[in-house]
Design a protein around this motif. Structure first.
Motif, PDB file in Angstrom:
ATOM      1  N   ASN A 269       0.798  -1.219  -0.181  1.00  0.00           N
ATOM      2  CA  ASN A 269      -0.058   0.115  -0.106  1.00  0.00           C
ATOM      3  C   ASN A 269       0.691   1.260   0.060  1.00  0.00           C
ATOM      4  OD1 ASN A 269      -2.448  -1.309   0.197  1.00  0.00           O
ATOM      5  ND2 ASN A 269      -2.519  -1.563   2.159  1.00  0.00           N
ATOM      6  N   ILE A 270       1.976   1.300   0.443  1.00  0.00           N
ATOM      7  CA  ILE A 270       3.002   2.408   0.568  1.00  0.00           C
ATOM      8  C   ILE A 270       3.939   2.453  -0.575  1.00  0.00           C
ATOM      9  CG2 ILE A 270       2.751   2.748   2.957  1.00  0.00           C
ATOM     10  CD1 ILE A 270       5.340   1.387   3.367  1.00  0.00           C
ATOM     11  N   LYS A 271       4.123   1.481  -1.415  1.00  0.00           N
ATOM     12  CA  LYS A 271       5.146   1.249  -2.296  1.00  0.00           C
ATOM     13  C   LYS A 271       4.382   2.006  -3.839  1.00  0.00           C
ATOM     14  CE  LYS A 271       7.396  -2.682  -0.715  1.00  0.00           C
ATOM     15  NZ  LYS A 271       7.506  -4.228  -0.924  1.00  0.00           N
ATOM     16  N   THR A 272       5.124   2.455  -4.625  1.00  0.00           N
ATOM     17  CA  THR A 272       4.736   2.860  -5.876  1.00  0.00           C
ATOM     18  C   THR A 272       5.415   2.312  -7.352  1.00  0.00           C
ATOM     19  OG1 THR A 272       6.295   4.774  -5.729  1.00  0.00           O
ATOM     20  CG2 THR A 272       4.050   5.021  -4.757  1.00  0.00           C
ATOM     21  N   ASN A 273       4.823   2.479  -8.240  1.00  0.00           N
ATOM     22  CA  ASN A 273       5.477   2.077  -9.497  1.00  0.00           C
ATOM     23  C   ASN A 273       5.891   0.367  -9.558  1.00  0.00           C
ATOM     24  OD1 ASN A 273       6.511   2.148 -12.064  1.00  0.00           O
ATOM     25  ND2 ASN A 273       8.523   2.989 -11.478  1.00  0.00           N
ATOM     26  N   ILE A 274       4.953  -0.395  -9.052  1.00  0.00           N
ATOM     27  CA  ILE A 274       5.261  -1.882  -8.928  1.00  0.00           C
ATOM     28  C   ILE A 274       4.689  -2.410 -10.214  1.00  0.00           C
ATOM     29  CG2 ILE A 274       4.236  -3.981  -7.993  1.00  0.00           C
ATOM     30  CD1 ILE A 274       3.551  -2.188  -5.481  1.00  0.00           C
ATOM     31  N   ARG A 275       5.729  -3.311 -10.691  1.00  0.00           N
ATOM     32  CA  ARG A 275       5.554  -3.954 -12.202  1.00  0.00           C
ATOM     33  C   ARG A 275       5.788  -5.330 -12.065  1.00  0.00           C
ATOM     34  NH1 ARG A 275       9.677  -0.764 -15.640  1.00  0.00           N
ATOM     35  NH2 ARG A 275      10.408  -0.049 -13.526  1.00  0.00           N
ATOM     36  N   SER A 276       4.958  -6.154 -12.919  1.00  0.00           N
ATOM     37  CA  SER A 276       5.202  -7.636 -12.662  1.00  0.00           C
ATOM     38  C   SER A 276       6.229  -7.935 -13.638  1.00  0.00           C
ATOM     39  CB  SER A 276       3.961  -8.387 -13.241  1.00  0.00           C
ATOM     40  OG  SER A 276       3.020  -7.926 -12.160  1.00  0.00           O
ATOM     41  N   TYR A 277       7.161  -8.997 -13.333  1.00  0.00           N
ATOM     42  CA  TYR A 277       8.112  -9.472 -14.229  1.00  0.00           C
ATOM     43  C   TYR A 277       8.086 -11.163 -14.087  1.00  0.00           C
ATOM     44  CZ  TYR A 277      10.412  -5.285 -14.404  1.00  0.00           C
ATOM     45  OH  TYR A 277      10.887  -4.027 -14.639  1.00  0.00           O
ATOM     46  N   SER A 278       8.317 -11.746 -15.257  1.00  0.00           N
ATOM     47  CA  SER A 278       8.231 -13.541 -15.125  1.00  0.00           C
ATOM     48  C   SER A 278       9.442 -13.823 -15.654  1.00  0.00           C
ATOM     49  CB  SER A 278       7.077 -13.712 -15.935  1.00  0.00           C
ATOM     50  OG  SER A 278       7.025 -13.439 -17.168  1.00  0.00           O
ATOM     51  N   GLY A 279       9.545 -15.138 -15.493  1.00  0.00           N
ATOM     52  CA  GLY A 279      10.892 -15.782 -15.912  1.00  0.00           C
ATOM     53  C   GLY A 279      12.162 -15.439 -15.398  1.00  0.00           C
ATOM     54  N   ASP A 280      13.306 -15.685 -16.074  1.00  0.00           N
ATOM     55  CA  ASP A 280      14.596 -15.057 -15.842  1.00  0.00           C
ATOM     56  C   ASP A 280      14.775 -13.906 -16.175  1.00  0.00           C
ATOM     57  OD1 ASP A 280      15.520 -17.900 -15.434  1.00  0.00           O
ATOM     58  OD2 ASP A 280      15.920 -17.866 -17.751  1.00  0.00           O
ATOM     59  N   SER A 281      13.710 -12.918 -16.995  1.00  0.00           N
ATOM     60  CA  SER A 281      14.213 -11.619 -17.124  1.00  0.00           C
ATOM     61  C   SER A 281      14.053 -11.023 -15.686  1.00  0.00           C
ATOM     62  CB  SER A 281      13.202 -11.201 -17.972  1.00  0.00           C
ATOM     63  OG  SER A 281      11.776 -11.217 -17.587  1.00  0.00           O
ATOM     64  N   ALA A 282      13.340 -11.552 -14.689  1.00  0.00           N
ATOM     65  CA  ALA A 282      13.134 -10.636 -13.491  1.00  0.00           C
ATOM     66  C   ALA A 282      14.463 -10.628 -12.732  1.00  0.00           C
ATOM     67  CB  ALA A 282      12.071 -11.456 -12.556  1.00  0.00           C
ATOM     68  N   LEU A 283      15.152 -11.859 -12.505  1.00  0.00           N
ATOM     69  CA  LEU A 283      16.375 -12.037 -11.992  1.00  0.00           C
ATOM     70  C   LEU A 283      17.365 -11.007 -12.670  1.00  0.00           C
ATOM     71  CD1 LEU A 283      16.555 -15.657 -10.955  1.00  0.00           C
ATOM     72  CD2 LEU A 283      16.311 -13.642  -9.365  1.00  0.00           C
ATOM     73  N   SER A 284      17.643 -10.940 -14.011  1.00  0.00           N
ATOM     74  CA  SER A 284      18.206 -10.037 -14.633  1.00  0.00           C
ATOM     75  C   SER A 284      18.087  -8.623 -14.573  1.00  0.00           C
ATOM     76  CB  SER A 284      18.342 -10.392 -16.332  1.00  0.00           C
ATOM     77  OG  SER A 284      17.002  -9.838 -16.655  1.00  0.00           O
ATOM     78  N   LYS A 285      17.018  -8.355 -14.220  1.00  0.00           N
ATOM     79  CA  LYS A 285      16.803  -6.771 -13.642  1.00  0.00           C
ATOM     80  C   LYS A 285      17.366  -6.519 -12.386  1.00  0.00           C
ATOM     81  CE  LYS A 285      13.846  -5.780 -16.887  1.00  0.00           C
ATOM     82  NZ  LYS A 285      14.324  -4.754 -18.087  1.00  0.00           N
ATOM     83  N   ILE A 286      17.322  -7.671 -11.409  1.00  0.00           N
ATOM     84  CA  ILE A 286      18.006  -7.235 -10.250  1.00  0.00           C
ATOM     85  C   ILE A 286      19.442  -7.208 -10.165  1.00  0.00           C
ATOM     86  CG2 ILE A 286      18.325  -8.171  -7.554  1.00  0.00           C
ATOM     87  CD1 ILE A 286      15.565  -9.360  -8.163  1.00  0.00           C
ATOM     88  N   TYR A 287      20.237  -8.192 -10.893  1.00  0.00           N
ATOM     89  CA  TYR A 287      21.406  -8.441 -10.859  1.00  0.00           C
ATOM     90  C   TYR A 287      22.359  -7.300 -11.761  1.00  0.00           C
ATOM     91  CZ  TYR A 287      20.964 -12.434  -7.932  1.00  0.00           C
ATOM     92  OH  TYR A 287      20.609 -13.271  -6.823  1.00  0.00           O
ATOM     93  N   ASN A 288      21.676  -6.856 -12.964  1.00  0.00           N
ATOM     94  CA  ASN A 288      22.273  -6.057 -13.997  1.00  0.00           C
ATOM     95  C   ASN A 288      21.990  -4.740 -13.546  1.00  0.00           C
ATOM     96  OD1 ASN A 288      23.446  -8.074 -15.276  1.00  0.00           O
ATOM     97  ND2 ASN A 288      21.443  -8.346 -16.326  1.00  0.00           N
TER      98      ASN A 288
END
Length: 147
Positions: free
Chosen positions: A128-147
């Protein structure tokens, strides 16, 4: 004549016993009192003011909620700080600290405190206090975190 004296002596002794008994019982019954407005007092009152709450308890207490194996005590806690001793009321859990304040469906809305001491804390994530939440699926979600 002797019979009248025995009856009089017996009468005086009985009357004295009744007066002493009533005085003693009156002192005991003052520890639990139910007022005409259904307020209940347990323990002595230290002032001339009558209790204004439904239950007035003056002294230590232990509460247990069957079938739970533990409960909590409400008692005096002598706290020494800065060389001074203070008598403070305390809620003390019994039997291996098995006491909850609220639960996962019924939380406290507000709590006011000057100090909080804890051995462990947990702060849950609140979307409820977070903004700009987007869904990711598969390996692309981890690549967004580590890169």
């Amino acid at each position: 004549m002797k019979t009248v004296q025995n009856i009089t002596k017996h009468y005086k002794t009985s009357l004295l016993l009744i007066i002493v008994s009533f005085t003693f019982i009156n002192k005991l019954s003052a520890q639990l009192k139910v007022y005409s407005n259904n307020n209940i007092q347990i323990g002595p009152i230290w002032s001339t003011n009558l209790p204004t709450t439904r239950l007035f308890l003056n002294g230590d207490a232990y509460f247990n909620c069957y079938p739970a194996i533990g409960g909590f005590s409400f008692l005096n806690y002598q706290n020494t700080f800065g060389g001074n001793t203070y008598n403070d009321p305390a809620l003390i859990p019994q039997h291996n600290n098995g006491m909850w304040l609220g639960n996962n469906t019924t939380q406290f809305y507000r709590m006011y405190s000057n100090e909080i001491y804890a051995n462990q804390t947990y702060i849950g994530s609140d979307e409820n206090i977070k903004t700009n939440i987007r869904s990711y699926s598969g390996d692309s979600a981890l690549s967004k975190i580590y890169n």
